[in-house]
Design a protein around this motif. Structure first.
Motif, PDB file in Angstrom:
ATOM      1  N   UNK A 132       0.866  -1.114   0.100  1.00 51.83           N
ATOM      2  CA  UNK A 132      -0.111  -0.088   0.119  1.00 51.83           C
ATOM      3  C   UNK A 132       0.887   1.368  -0.056  1.00 51.83           C
ATOM      4  N   UNK A 133       0.451   2.299  -0.263  1.00 46.65           N
ATOM      5  CA  UNK A 133       1.183   3.681  -0.295  1.00 46.65           C
ATOM      6  C   UNK A 133       1.476   3.880   0.971  1.00 46.65           C
ATOM      7  N   UNK A 134       0.792   3.470   2.061  1.00 46.43           N
ATOM      8  CA  UNK A 134       0.952   4.180   3.298  1.00 46.43           C
ATOM      9  C   UNK A 134       2.436   3.017   3.875  1.00 46.43           C
ATOM     10  N   UNK A 135       2.141   1.917   3.712  1.00 46.62           N
ATOM     11  CA  UNK A 135       3.377   1.073   4.006  1.00 46.62           C
ATOM     12  C   UNK A 135       4.427   1.242   3.183  1.00 46.62           C
ATOM     13  N   UNK A 136       4.421   1.672   2.159  1.00 46.66           N
ATOM     14  CA  UNK A 136       5.562   1.831   1.397  1.00 46.66           C
ATOM     15  C   UNK A 136       6.150   3.466   1.985  1.00 46.66           C
ATOM     16  N   UNK A 137       5.385   4.227   2.082  1.00 41.67           N
ATOM     17  CA  UNK A 137       6.141   5.611   2.866  1.00 41.67           C
ATOM     18  C   UNK A 137       6.783   5.443   4.292  1.00 41.67           C
ATOM     19  N   UNK A 138       6.321   4.576   4.998  1.00 39.68           N
ATOM     20  CA  UNK A 138       6.691   4.280   6.363  1.00 39.68           C
ATOM     21  C   UNK A 138       8.147   3.553   6.018  1.00 39.68           C
ATOM     22  N   UNK A 139       8.227   2.683   4.985  1.00 40.36           N
ATOM     23  CA  UNK A 139       9.358   1.824   5.020  1.00 40.36           C
ATOM     24  C   UNK A 139      10.637   2.593   4.352  1.00 40.36           C
ATOM     25  N   UNK A 140      10.049   3.546   3.226  1.00 43.63           N
ATOM     26  CA  UNK A 140      11.209   4.144   2.698  1.00 43.63           C
ATOM     27  C   UNK A 140      11.831   5.424   3.849  1.00 43.63           C
ATOM     28  N   UNK A 141      10.653   5.833   4.563  1.00 44.72           N
ATOM     29  CA  UNK A 141      11.195   6.950   5.565  1.00 44.72           C
ATOM     30  C   UNK A 141      12.127   6.216   6.404  1.00 44.72           C
ATOM     31  N   UNK A 142      12.284   5.166   6.572  1.00 43.81           N
ATOM     32  CA  UNK A 142      13.294   4.455   7.465  1.00 43.81           C
ATOM     33  C   UNK A 142      14.608   4.326   7.031  1.00 43.81           C
ATOM     34  N   UNK A 143      14.621   3.929   5.760  1.00 46.27           N
ATOM     35  CA  UNK A 143      15.861   3.443   4.923  1.00 46.27           C
ATOM     36  C   UNK A 143      16.243   4.416   3.804  1.00 46.27           C
ATOM     37  N   UNK A 144      15.579   5.542   3.655  1.00 42.65           N
ATOM     38  CA  UNK A 144      15.917   6.312   2.461  1.00 42.65           C
ATOM     39  C   UNK A 144      15.802   7.955   3.054  1.00 42.65           C
ATOM     40  N   UNK A 145      14.620   8.302   3.429  1.00 42.22           N
ATOM     41  CA  UNK A 145      14.396   9.620   3.636  1.00 42.22           C
ATOM     42  C   UNK A 145      15.011  10.171   4.953  1.00 42.22           C
ATOM     43  N   UNK A 146      14.672   9.425   6.128  1.00 41.97           N
ATOM     44  CA  UNK A 146      15.356   9.731   7.313  1.00 41.97           C
ATOM     45  C   UNK A 146      16.829   9.655   7.124  1.00 41.97           C
ATOM     46  N   UNK A 147      17.517   8.756   6.678  1.00 37.99           N
ATOM     47  CA  UNK A 147      19.043   8.591   6.444  1.00 37.99           C
ATOM     48  C   UNK A 147      19.464  10.033   5.718  1.00 37.99           C
ATOM     49  N   UNK A 148      18.769  10.578   4.848  1.00 36.67           N
ATOM     50  CA  UNK A 148      19.226  11.938   4.161  1.00 36.67           C
ATOM     51  C   UNK A 148      19.268  12.881   5.106  1.00 36.67           C
ATOM     52  N   UNK A 149      18.329  13.158   6.087  1.00 38.14           N
ATOM     53  CA  UNK A 149      18.340  13.908   7.250  1.00 38.14           C
ATOM     54  C   UNK A 149      19.335  13.711   8.100  1.00 38.14           C
ATOM     55  N   UNK A 150      19.395  12.526   8.604  1.00 32.91           N
ATOM     56  CA  UNK A 150      20.456  12.088   9.529  1.00 32.91           C
ATOM     57  C   UNK A 150      22.087  12.229   8.946  1.00 32.91           C
ATOM     58  N   UNK A 151      21.908  12.134   7.759  1.00 33.16           N
ATOM     59  CA  UNK A 151      23.395  12.400   7.103  1.00 33.16           C
ATOM     60  C   UNK A 151      23.824  13.885   7.000  1.00 33.16           C
ATOM     61  N   UNK A 152      22.834  14.651   6.535  1.00 30.73           N
ATOM     62  CA  UNK A 152      22.994  15.938   6.447  1.00 30.73           C
ATOM     63  C   UNK A 152      23.398  16.560   7.851  1.00 30.73           C
ATOM     64  N   UNK A 153      22.604  16.129   9.041  1.00 36.92           N
ATOM     65  CA  UNK A 153      22.871  16.581  10.113  1.00 36.92           C
ATOM     66  C   UNK A 153      24.218  16.451  10.646  1.00 36.92           C
ATOM     67  N   UNK A 154      24.725  15.192  10.285  1.00 38.01           N
ATOM     68  CA  UNK A 154      26.140  14.967  10.697  1.00 38.01           C
ATOM     69  C   UNK A 154      27.078  15.993  10.006  1.00 38.01           C
TER      70      UNK A 154
END
Length: 292
Positions: free
Chosen positions: A179-201
Protein backbone atom coordinates in the motif's frame (compact mmCIF):
# COMPACT_ATOMS: atom_id res chain seq x y z
CA UNK A 1 5.04 -1.48 -26.38
CA UNK A 2 4.73 2.20 -27.15
CA UNK A 3 5.75 4.08 -24.03
CA UNK A 4 5.91 7.75 -23.10
CA UNK A 5 8.46 9.05 -20.60
CA UNK A 6 7.92 12.51 -19.14
CA UNK A 7 11.09 13.76 -17.48
CA UNK A 8 14.33 12.68 -19.13
CA UNK A 9 16.75 12.70 -16.22
CA UNK A 10 18.72 9.79 -14.79
CA UNK A 11 15.69 7.56 -14.14
CA UNK A 12 13.62 8.45 -17.21
CA UNK A 13 16.63 8.36 -19.52
CA UNK A 14 17.93 5.07 -18.15
CA UNK A 15 14.48 3.49 -18.49
CA UNK A 16 14.27 4.54 -22.12
CA UNK A 17 17.80 3.35 -22.76
CA UNK A 18 17.00 -0.15 -21.48
CA UNK A 19 13.64 -0.35 -23.26
CA UNK A 20 15.15 0.51 -26.63
CA UNK A 21 18.22 -1.66 -26.09
CA UNK A 22 15.84 -4.58 -25.52
CA UNK A 23 14.77 -4.24 -29.16
CA UNK A 24 18.17 -5.56 -30.16
CA UNK A 25 19.00 -7.74 -27.14
CA UNK A 26 15.76 -9.72 -27.06
CA UNK A 27 14.05 -8.79 -30.31
CA UNK A 28 11.33 -6.72 -28.62
CA UNK A 29 9.60 -3.90 -30.46
CA UNK A 30 9.44 -1.01 -28.03
CA UNK A 31 8.95 2.57 -29.15
CA UNK A 32 9.66 5.37 -26.67
CA UNK A 33 8.73 9.01 -26.91
CA UNK A 34 9.89 11.52 -24.34
CA UNK A 35 9.11 14.95 -22.95
CA UNK A 36 11.57 17.32 -21.29
CA UNK A 37 11.39 21.03 -20.50
CA UNK A 38 14.90 21.46 -21.89
CA UNK A 39 15.32 21.30 -25.71
CA UNK A 40 18.97 20.32 -25.31
CA UNK A 41 17.95 17.37 -23.12
CA UNK A 42 15.56 16.25 -25.87
CA UNK A 43 18.40 16.30 -28.41
CA UNK A 44 20.75 14.43 -26.09
CA UNK A 45 18.10 11.80 -25.29
CA UNK A 46 17.62 11.12 -28.99
CA UNK A 47 21.38 11.08 -29.60
CA UNK A 48 22.07 8.40 -26.98
CA UNK A 49 19.02 6.34 -28.01
CA UNK A 50 17.14 6.81 -24.75
CA UNK A 51 14.09 7.75 -26.84
CA UNK A 52 13.02 7.48 -30.45
CA UNK A 53 11.65 11.01 -30.41
CA UNK A 54 11.56 13.77 -27.78
CA UNK A 55 10.07 17.23 -27.51
CA UNK A 56 9.37 19.93 -24.97
CA UNK A 57 5.63 19.76 -25.66
CA UNK A 58 3.40 16.72 -25.93
CA UNK A 59 1.42 18.46 -28.67
CA UNK A 60 4.49 18.09 -30.90
CA UNK A 61 4.53 14.31 -30.51
CA UNK A 62 2.75 12.79 -33.56
CA UNK A 63 -0.91 11.98 -32.93
CA UNK A 64 -0.51 8.43 -34.26
CA UNK A 65 2.12 7.72 -31.56
CA UNK A 66 -0.03 9.15 -28.80
CA UNK A 67 -3.00 7.10 -30.02
CA UNK A 68 -0.97 3.89 -29.74
CA UNK A 69 0.71 4.67 -26.42
CA UNK A 70 0.07 2.06 -23.73
CA UNK A 71 1.97 3.39 -20.70
CA UNK A 72 3.16 6.85 -19.71
CA UNK A 73 5.82 7.03 -16.99
CA UNK A 74 6.06 10.31 -15.08
CA UNK A 75 9.71 10.78 -14.08
CA UNK A 76 9.50 14.34 -12.77
CA UNK A 77 10.22 15.57 -9.22
CA UNK A 78 7.48 14.68 -6.71
CA UNK A 79 5.91 18.15 -6.73
CA UNK A 80 5.44 18.03 -10.50
CA UNK A 81 3.82 14.58 -10.79
CA UNK A 82 0.18 15.61 -10.30
CA UNK A 83 0.42 18.85 -12.34
CA UNK A 84 2.08 16.91 -15.16
CA UNK A 85 -0.65 14.26 -15.26
CA UNK A 86 -3.30 17.02 -15.16
CA UNK A 87 -1.66 18.74 -18.12
CA UNK A 88 -1.14 15.76 -20.42
CA UNK A 89 -4.01 13.37 -19.57
CA UNK A 90 -6.50 15.24 -21.81
CA UNK A 91 -4.14 14.81 -24.75
CA UNK A 92 -3.90 11.02 -24.42
CA UNK A 93 -6.38 8.21 -25.26
CA UNK A 94 -8.55 6.58 -22.60
CA UNK A 95 -6.67 3.25 -22.72
CA UNK A 96 -3.43 4.84 -21.42
CA UNK A 97 -2.03 3.65 -18.10
CA UNK A 98 -0.07 6.20 -16.09
CA UNK A 99 2.63 5.34 -13.57
CA UNK A 100 5.33 7.35 -11.83
CA UNK A 101 8.73 6.96 -10.16
CA UNK A 102 8.17 9.15 -7.10
CA UNK A 103 9.71 8.16 -3.76
CA UNK A 104 6.45 9.07 -1.98
CA UNK A 105 3.21 7.26 -2.73
CA UNK A 106 0.42 8.22 -0.29
CA UNK A 107 0.37 11.84 -1.50
CA UNK A 108 0.32 10.75 -5.15
CA UNK A 109 -1.65 7.58 -5.80
CA UNK A 110 -5.19 8.60 -4.83
CA UNK A 111 -5.23 12.07 -6.43
CA UNK A 112 -3.45 10.79 -9.55
CA UNK A 113 -6.02 8.00 -9.88
CA UNK A 114 -8.84 10.52 -9.68
CA UNK A 115 -7.29 12.73 -12.38
CA UNK A 116 -6.82 9.76 -14.70
CA UNK A 117 -10.34 8.46 -14.05
CA UNK A 118 -11.79 11.70 -15.45
CA UNK A 119 -10.42 10.66 -18.86
CA UNK A 120 -11.09 6.93 -18.55
CA UNK A 121 -7.41 6.32 -17.85
CA UNK A 122 -5.76 4.36 -15.07
CA UNK A 123 -2.93 5.04 -12.62
CA UNK A 124 -0.64 2.60 -10.85
CA UNK A 125 1.94 4.00 -8.43
CA UNK A 126 5.57 2.88 -8.85
CA UNK A 127 8.85 3.52 -7.11
CA UNK A 128 11.90 2.00 -8.80
CA UNK A 129 14.60 2.12 -6.12
CA UNK A 130 17.67 2.64 -8.25
CA UNK A 131 19.96 5.55 -8.94
CA UNK A 132 23.41 7.04 -8.66
CA UNK A 133 24.92 10.21 -7.22
CA UNK A 134 24.63 11.84 -10.65
CA UNK A 135 21.73 13.59 -12.37
CA UNK A 136 20.55 14.43 -15.87
CA UNK A 137 20.26 12.72 -19.21
CA UNK A 138 24.02 12.30 -19.62
CA UNK A 139 24.15 10.33 -16.36
CA UNK A 140 21.92 7.58 -17.78
CA UNK A 141 23.12 3.98 -17.48
CA UNK A 142 22.25 0.69 -19.11
CA UNK A 143 21.06 -1.89 -16.58
CA UNK A 144 20.57 0.72 -13.86
CA UNK A 145 17.47 -1.17 -12.68
CA UNK A 146 18.87 -4.69 -12.89
CA UNK A 147 18.11 -6.71 -9.72
CA UNK A 148 16.96 -3.59 -7.86
CA UNK A 149 13.63 -3.41 -5.95
CA UNK A 150 10.59 -1.65 -7.36
CA UNK A 151 7.39 -0.98 -5.43
CA UNK A 152 4.05 -0.99 -7.22
CA UNK A 153 0.84 -0.08 -5.42
CA UNK A 154 -2.18 -2.43 -5.47
CA UNK A 155 -5.14 -1.87 -7.76
CA UNK A 156 -8.45 -3.57 -8.48
CA UNK A 157 -7.58 -3.07 -12.16
CA UNK A 158 -5.50 -6.22 -12.51
CA UNK A 159 -4.77 -5.61 -16.20
CA UNK A 160 -3.22 -2.20 -15.53
CA UNK A 161 -1.32 -3.54 -12.53
CA UNK A 162 0.13 -6.41 -14.54
CA UNK A 163 1.23 -4.12 -17.38
CA UNK A 164 3.10 -1.84 -14.97
CA UNK A 165 4.65 -4.81 -13.20
CA UNK A 166 5.74 -6.19 -16.58
CA UNK A 167 7.27 -2.87 -17.59
CA UNK A 168 9.59 -2.83 -14.58
CA UNK A 169 10.30 -6.54 -14.79
CA UNK A 170 11.37 -6.07 -18.40
CA UNK A 171 14.28 -3.89 -17.22
CA UNK A 172 15.27 -6.39 -14.55
CA UNK A 173 13.54 -5.11 -11.41
CA UNK A 174 12.27 -7.19 -8.49
CA UNK A 175 8.67 -6.22 -7.77
CA UNK A 176 7.24 -5.58 -4.29
CA UNK A 177 3.54 -4.79 -3.98
CA UNK A 178 2.37 -2.79 -0.96
CA UNK A 179 0.00 0.00 0.00
CA UNK A 180 1.10 3.63 -0.40
CA UNK A 181 1.14 4.07 3.38
CA UNK A 182 3.28 0.98 3.97
CA UNK A 183 5.67 2.14 1.26
CA UNK A 184 6.05 5.60 2.77
CA UNK A 185 6.79 4.27 6.26
CA UNK A 186 9.36 1.82 4.92
CA UNK A 187 11.24 4.30 2.71
CA UNK A 188 11.17 6.88 5.50
CA UNK A 189 13.28 4.49 7.59
CA UNK A 190 15.78 3.39 4.96
CA UNK A 191 15.88 6.35 2.54
CA UNK A 192 14.29 9.60 3.66
CA UNK A 193 15.37 9.80 7.32
CA UNK A 194 18.97 8.78 6.45
CA UNK A 195 19.20 11.84 4.19
CA UNK A 196 18.31 14.08 7.15
CA UNK A 197 20.59 12.18 9.53
CA UNK A 198 23.49 12.31 7.09
CA UNK A 199 22.95 16.03 6.50
CA UNK A 200 22.91 16.60 10.27
CA UNK A 201 26.27 14.84 10.58
CA UNK A 202 27.81 17.15 8.00
CA UNK A 203 26.31 20.21 9.72
CA UNK A 204 27.59 19.02 13.12
CA UNK A 205 31.13 18.66 11.78
CA UNK A 206 31.01 22.18 10.38
CA UNK A 207 30.17 23.52 13.85
CA UNK A 208 33.72 22.85 15.06
CA UNK A 209 35.08 26.26 16.08
CA UNK A 210 38.77 25.35 16.06
CA UNK A 211 39.70 25.89 12.41
CA UNK A 212 42.89 23.86 12.75
CA UNK A 213 40.95 20.86 14.03
CA UNK A 214 38.27 21.34 11.36
CA UNK A 215 40.90 21.44 8.61
CA UNK A 216 42.55 18.31 10.05
CA UNK A 217 39.19 16.51 10.10
CA UNK A 218 38.63 17.45 6.47
CA UNK A 219 42.08 16.16 5.52
CA UNK A 220 41.59 12.90 7.42
CA UNK A 221 38.05 12.17 6.24
CA UNK A 222 38.06 8.84 4.43
CA UNK A 223 35.68 6.06 3.42
CA UNK A 224 33.75 5.99 6.70
CA UNK A 225 32.80 9.65 6.53
CA UNK A 226 32.31 9.42 2.76
CA UNK A 227 29.80 6.58 3.19
CA UNK A 228 27.84 8.14 6.05
CA UNK A 229 27.75 11.62 4.51
CA UNK A 230 26.98 10.67 0.89
CA UNK A 231 23.18 10.93 0.95
CA UNK A 232 23.32 14.11 3.05
CA UNK A 233 25.40 15.71 0.33
CA UNK A 234 22.86 14.91 -2.39
CA UNK A 235 20.23 16.92 -4.22
CA UNK A 236 18.76 19.49 -1.75
CA UNK A 237 15.49 19.79 -3.68
CA UNK A 238 14.93 16.03 -3.54
CA UNK A 239 15.63 15.96 0.20
CA UNK A 240 13.21 18.80 0.82
CA UNK A 241 10.47 17.07 -1.21
CA UNK A 242 10.97 13.80 0.68
CA UNK A 243 10.35 15.60 3.96
CA UNK A 244 7.52 17.75 2.63
CA UNK A 245 5.51 14.96 0.99
CA UNK A 246 6.29 12.26 3.55
CA UNK A 247 6.35 14.45 6.66
CA UNK A 248 4.56 12.15 9.10
CA UNK A 249 6.61 9.04 8.31
CA UNK A 250 9.90 10.95 8.19
CA UNK A 251 9.23 12.54 11.58
CA UNK A 252 8.29 9.14 13.01
CA UNK A 253 11.61 7.69 11.85
CA UNK A 254 13.64 10.68 13.03
CA UNK A 255 12.08 10.57 16.50
CA UNK A 256 12.88 6.85 16.73
CA UNK A 257 16.45 7.58 15.65
CA UNK A 258 16.65 10.37 18.22
CA UNK A 259 15.76 7.87 20.94
CA UNK A 260 18.44 5.43 19.76
CA UNK A 261 21.05 8.18 19.64
CA UNK A 262 20.11 9.29 23.15
CA UNK A 263 20.55 5.70 24.33
CA UNK A 264 24.10 5.70 22.99
CA UNK A 265 24.80 9.08 24.61
CA UNK A 266 23.55 7.77 27.95
CA UNK A 267 25.74 4.67 27.75
CA UNK A 268 28.84 6.71 26.97
CA UNK A 269 28.13 9.29 29.66
CA UNK A 270 27.63 6.56 32.27
CA UNK A 271 30.72 4.65 31.04
CA UNK A 272 28.72 1.46 30.53
CA UNK A 273 31.18 0.10 27.99
CA UNK A 274 29.94 -3.50 28.05
CA UNK A 275 26.38 -2.36 27.33
CA UNK A 276 27.65 -0.09 24.55
CA UNK A 277 29.52 -3.01 22.98
CA UNK A 278 26.37 -5.15 23.24
CA UNK A 279 24.37 -2.38 21.56
CA UNK A 280 26.91 -2.23 18.73
CA UNK A 281 26.94 -6.02 18.43
CA UNK A 282 23.18 -5.95 17.95
CA UNK A 283 23.40 -3.29 15.24
CA UNK A 284 26.21 -5.21 13.54
CA UNK A 285 23.94 -8.27 13.41
CA UNK A 286 20.80 -6.37 12.43
CA UNK A 287 22.52 -4.53 9.56
CA UNK A 288 22.62 -7.81 7.67
CA UNK A 289 18.82 -7.71 7.39
CA UNK A 290 19.14 -4.55 5.28
CA UNK A 291 22.48 -4.85 3.48
CA UNK A 292 23.73 -8.19 2.24
Amino acid sequence: MKIGIVGLGLIGGSLGLDLLAANQDSKQNNYVWGISRNPETCKQAEAIAAVNIANTNIENIPDRLLAETEIVVICTPIASILPTITAIAPKLPSHVIFTDVGSVKAAIVEPASKICAEFGQRFIGSHPMAGTAFQGILATERNLFQNRPCVVTPSEDLEALEKVRSLWQSVGMNIHECSPEEHDRAVAMISHAPVMISASLIAACQQENDQKVLKLAQDLASSGFRDTSRVGGGNPELGRLMAEYNQSAVLRSLHTYQQSLQEIINLIESKEWDKLEAFLANTQRDRLFYVE
